[in-house]
Design a protein around this motif. Structure first.
Motif, PDB file in Angstrom:
ATOM      1  N   ALA A  77      -8.310   5.624  14.400  1.00 19.42           N
ATOM      2  CA  ALA A  77      -7.768   4.613  13.490  1.00 19.42           C
ATOM      3  C   ALA A  77      -8.497   4.643  12.146  1.00 19.42           C
ATOM      4  O   ALA A  77      -7.876   4.583  11.078  1.00 19.42           O
ATOM      5  N   LEU A  78      -9.833   4.731  12.182  1.00 16.57           N
ATOM      6  CA  LEU A  78     -10.616   4.744  10.942  1.00 16.57           C
ATOM      7  C   LEU A  78     -10.330   6.009  10.136  1.00 16.57           C
ATOM      8  O   LEU A  78     -10.136   5.939   8.905  1.00 16.57           O
ATOM      9  N   THR A  79     -10.285   7.159  10.815  1.00 12.52           N
ATOM     10  CA  THR A  79     -10.004   8.413  10.120  1.00 12.52           C
ATOM     11  C   THR A  79      -8.621   8.387   9.477  1.00 12.52           C
ATOM     12  O   THR A  79      -8.440   8.779   8.318  1.00 12.52           O
ATOM     13  N   GLY A  80      -7.622   7.905  10.230  1.00 13.82           N
ATOM     14  CA  GLY A  80      -6.279   7.805   9.684  1.00 13.82           C
ATOM     15  C   GLY A  80      -6.210   6.866   8.493  1.00 13.82           C
ATOM     16  O   GLY A  80      -5.542   7.155   7.491  1.00 13.82           O
ATOM     17  N   TRP A  81      -6.905   5.744   8.580  1.00 18.15           N
ATOM     18  CA  TRP A  81      -6.932   4.752   7.486  1.00 18.15           C
ATOM     19  C   TRP A  81      -7.564   5.355   6.236  1.00 18.15           C
ATOM     20  O   TRP A  81      -7.048   5.183   5.123  1.00 18.15           O
ATOM     21  N   LEU A  82      -8.666   6.070   6.410  1.00 15.51           N
ATOM     22  CA  LEU A  82      -9.330   6.700   5.265  1.00 15.51           C
ATOM     23  C   LEU A  82      -8.445   7.766   4.626  1.00 15.51           C
ATOM     24  O   LEU A  82      -8.338   7.846   3.396  1.00 15.51           O
ATOM     25  N   MET A  83      -7.783   8.583   5.461  1.00 11.64           N
ATOM     26  CA  MET A  83      -6.957   9.654   4.918  1.00 11.64           C
ATOM     27  C   MET A  83      -5.734   9.102   4.189  1.00 11.64           C
ATOM     28  O   MET A  83      -5.293   9.658   3.183  1.00 11.64           O
ATOM     29  N   ARG A  84      -5.177   8.003   4.689  1.00  9.77           N
ATOM     30  CA  ARG A  84      -4.036   7.395   3.993  1.00  9.77           C
ATOM     31  C   ARG A  84      -4.432   6.843   2.634  1.00  9.77           C
ATOM     32  O   ARG A  84      -3.577   6.659   1.759  1.00  9.77           O
ATOM     33  N   ARG A  85      -5.702   6.573   2.471  1.00  5.50           N
ATOM     34  CA  ARG A  85      -6.194   6.064   1.187  1.00  5.50           C
ATOM     35  C   ARG A  85      -6.794   7.163   0.319  1.00  5.50           C
ATOM     36  O   ARG A  85      -7.501   6.880  -0.663  1.00  5.50           O
ATOM     37  N   GLY A  86      -6.534   8.384   0.685  1.00  2.00           N
ATOM     38  CA  GLY A  86      -6.905   9.503  -0.163  1.00  2.00           C
ATOM     39  C   GLY A  86      -8.278  10.078   0.074  1.00  2.00           C
ATOM     40  O   GLY A  86      -8.717  10.969  -0.668  1.00  2.00           O
ATOM     41  N   VAL A  87      -9.006   9.601   1.089  1.00  2.00           N
ATOM     42  CA  VAL A  87     -10.320  10.150   1.403  1.00  2.00           C
ATOM     43  C   VAL A  87     -10.129  11.507   2.081  1.00  2.00           C
ATOM     44  O   VAL A  87      -9.337  11.634   3.020  1.00  2.00           O
ATOM     45  N   GLY A  88     -10.836  12.520   1.634  1.00  2.00           N
ATOM     46  CA  GLY A  88     -10.705  13.850   2.198  1.00  2.00           C
ATOM     47  C   GLY A  88     -11.292  13.965   3.588  1.00  2.00           C
ATOM     48  O   GLY A  88     -12.081  13.117   4.037  1.00  2.00           O
ATOM     49  N   SER A  89     -10.925  15.038   4.276  1.00  2.00           N
ATOM     50  CA  SER A  89     -11.403  15.250   5.641  1.00  2.00           C
ATOM     51  C   SER A  89     -12.912  15.441   5.724  1.00  2.00           C
ATOM     52  O   SER A  89     -13.504  15.241   6.784  1.00  2.00           O
ATOM     53  N   ARG A  90     -13.532  15.827   4.607  1.00  2.00           N
ATOM     54  CA  ARG A  90     -14.986  15.994   4.638  1.00  2.00           C
ATOM     55  C   ARG A  90     -15.660  14.726   5.131  1.00  2.00           C
ATOM     56  O   ARG A  90     -16.618  14.785   5.925  1.00  2.00           O
ATOM     57  N   TRP A  91     -15.162  13.570   4.653  1.00  2.00           N
ATOM     58  CA  TRP A  91     -15.759  12.297   5.063  1.00  2.00           C
ATOM     59  C   TRP A  91     -14.939  11.612   6.144  1.00  2.00           C
ATOM     60  O   TRP A  91     -15.500  11.001   7.057  1.00  2.00           O
ATOM     61  N   ALA A  92     -13.609  11.713   6.054  1.00  2.00           N
ATOM     62  CA  ALA A  92     -12.766  11.025   7.030  1.00  2.00           C
ATOM     63  C   ALA A  92     -12.937  11.604   8.428  1.00  2.00           C
ATOM     64  O   ALA A  92     -12.855  10.878   9.425  1.00  2.00           O
ATOM     65  N   ARG A  93     -13.173  12.921   8.508  1.00  2.00           N
ATOM     66  CA  ARG A  93     -13.386  13.554   9.813  1.00  2.00           C
ATOM     67  C   ARG A  93     -14.854  13.944  10.012  1.00  2.00           C
ATOM     68  O   ARG A  93     -15.495  13.517  10.964  1.00  2.00           O
ATOM     69  N   GLY A  94     -15.402  14.749   9.097  1.00  2.00           N
ATOM     70  CA  GLY A  94     -16.792  15.177   9.246  1.00  2.00           C
ATOM     71  C   GLY A  94     -17.776  14.032   9.159  1.00  2.00           C
ATOM     72  O   GLY A  94     -18.724  13.950   9.955  1.00  2.00           O
TER      73      GLY A  94
END
Length: 404
Positions: A261-278
């Motif tokens: 949920a947190l990763t999806g929320w961050l990615m929908r707000r334009g945060v890249g996978s470096r931080w949203a996933r890594g």
């Protein structure tokens, strides 16, 4: 998800029946650890081979073949025999289960574009947790009342039922590499076939694999040695241990869904996978490492049990991050090979960990379990640092020649 539930119910039998198997066959802790390690002897090789094959063969049929082999592999040990039969059947079972997770993820993710893969990837991984949570109490009862061989018949039947249902209901999504008419936005990606060496040499693949190795180390110990430690090291009864062993998996399930949920929320707000996933995945591993490294400071068995649950529950949380990260890094035509090879490297932890802990227990007694927890904490810390500093799939997908 149910496929992964059956997969990990299979894996959990040996840990739940550790004391019974050792008593029945007269095995030392080292010998029992080696017998468990035999499960992973062909695990990694099969993961690579079938992972590469899944780029060319429909995953539906690969999953069906795997499930049928799981059930068949349980039969020799369930019928009887000594250590050689037991080890042989575990080697065959390991070869059949090695490719399970990456191919299951590849199949599930083929129904979704990249920005919608966090939840389905987490749900497939949730099957691992649900498999142990649902199987542990029932299999513990079967082992206690009917013997550990009866538990093998139970999981063999579960695999056979799943295979029958999958043969009728299973399918593949439209985002796979061989889809006849892939969506236009995916067409260029589906046609891309960069050399595997570029993917495996990228910092993202290396960082993800190191972090996932630490998680799988924890998973292997939860399956093989945690029930025994709860009984022999922390003084819990067999019935209580059968319930407590589900707690780190339950915590892992909650963390897994929260992470998705947190990763999806961050990615929908334009945060890249470096931080949203890594970043999110590495942070969870760091918290798990802290709990494991604090283990010697606990002054009661209740506190040690709590730290064990938190440390391994958080430590086992990186699997879905690893899969969705590599699925983003590798185009569809290379996704099966990239996921299968990562899984092959990572699951060597299952080959090493049970044998190492068995040796520690034979040489140090109960203290060997504590040493194993500290070692796990160190590995989780290394994994956290790798995730936080190396993972950036957008960078490496755009510049595949950037290597560590």
């Amino acid at each position: 998800m149910v496929f992964m539930m059956v997969n990990f119910a299979d894996k959990s039998v040996f840990g739940l029946a550790a004391d019974e198997i050792r008593a029945d066959m007269g095995l030392s802790a080292t010998a029992f650890g080696l017998a468990n390690s035999a499960f992973f002897l062909l695990f990694s090789v099969a993961a690579i081979a079938v992972g590469l094959l899944s780029d060319r063969v429909r995953p539906k049929w690969l999953l069906l073949c795997m499930a049928v082999l799981w059930s068949v592999a349980q039969v020799p040990a369930a019928l009887g025999g000594g250590l050689a039969v037991l080890v042989g059947s575990r080697i065959v079972l390991g070869a059949a289960e090695g490719p399970a997770y990456p191919v299951a993820q590849q199949t599930a993710l083929s129904f979704f574009p990249n920005h919608r893969r966090n939840l389905p990837g987490a749900l497939v991984t949730l099957g691992i947790t649900l498999g142990v949570i649902t199987a542990a109490p029932g299999l513990t009862w079967v082992i206690g009342h009917h013997g550990w061989r009866a538990a093998l018949w139970v999981v063999a039947a579960a695999g056979a039922v799943w295979a029958l249902l999958w043969a009728v209901l299973g399918g593949d999504g439209t985002y796979r590499a061989d889809a006849p008419e892939p969506p236009s936005a995916e067409s260029a990606e589906s046609a891309a076939r960069p050399p595997y060496r570029r993917i495996f040499g990228s910092r993202t693949w290396i960082g993800t694999t190191v972090a996932y190795f630490a998680t799988y180390w924890c998973v292997a110990l939860m399956l093989v040695w945690m029930p025994s430690y709860l009984r022999n090291g922390l003084g819990h009864s067999a019935a209580v241990s059968g319930r407590l062993v589900a707690l780190p998996w339950l915590l892992g399930a909650v963390v897994l869904l929260g992470q998705a949920a947190l990763t999806g929320w961050l990615m929908r707000r334009g945060v890249g996978s470096r931080w949203a996933r890594g970043g999110v995945g590495g942070g969870l591993l760091a918290l798990g490492a802290a709990a494991c490294l604090a283990f010697p400071l606990a002054d009661s068995n209740a506190a040690r049990t709590a730290l064990l649950v938190v440390g391994f529950g958080l430590g086992g949380s990186f699997a879905s991050v690893a899969v969705t990260t590599i699925a983003e890094l590798a185009p569809p035509a290379r996704r099966g090979g990239a996921l299968g090879t990562m899984n092959a490297v990572v699951t060597t932890a299952g080959l090493i960990a049970p044998a190492v802990v068995g040796k520690l227990v034979d040489s140090q007694g109960v203290t060997g379990y504590q040493t194993a927890v500290l070692l796990s904490g160190v590995l989780l810390l290394v994994g956290a640092l790798a995730a936080l500093t190396l993972i950036d799939p957008a960078r490496d997908a755009a510049h595949p020649s950037s290597c560590a």
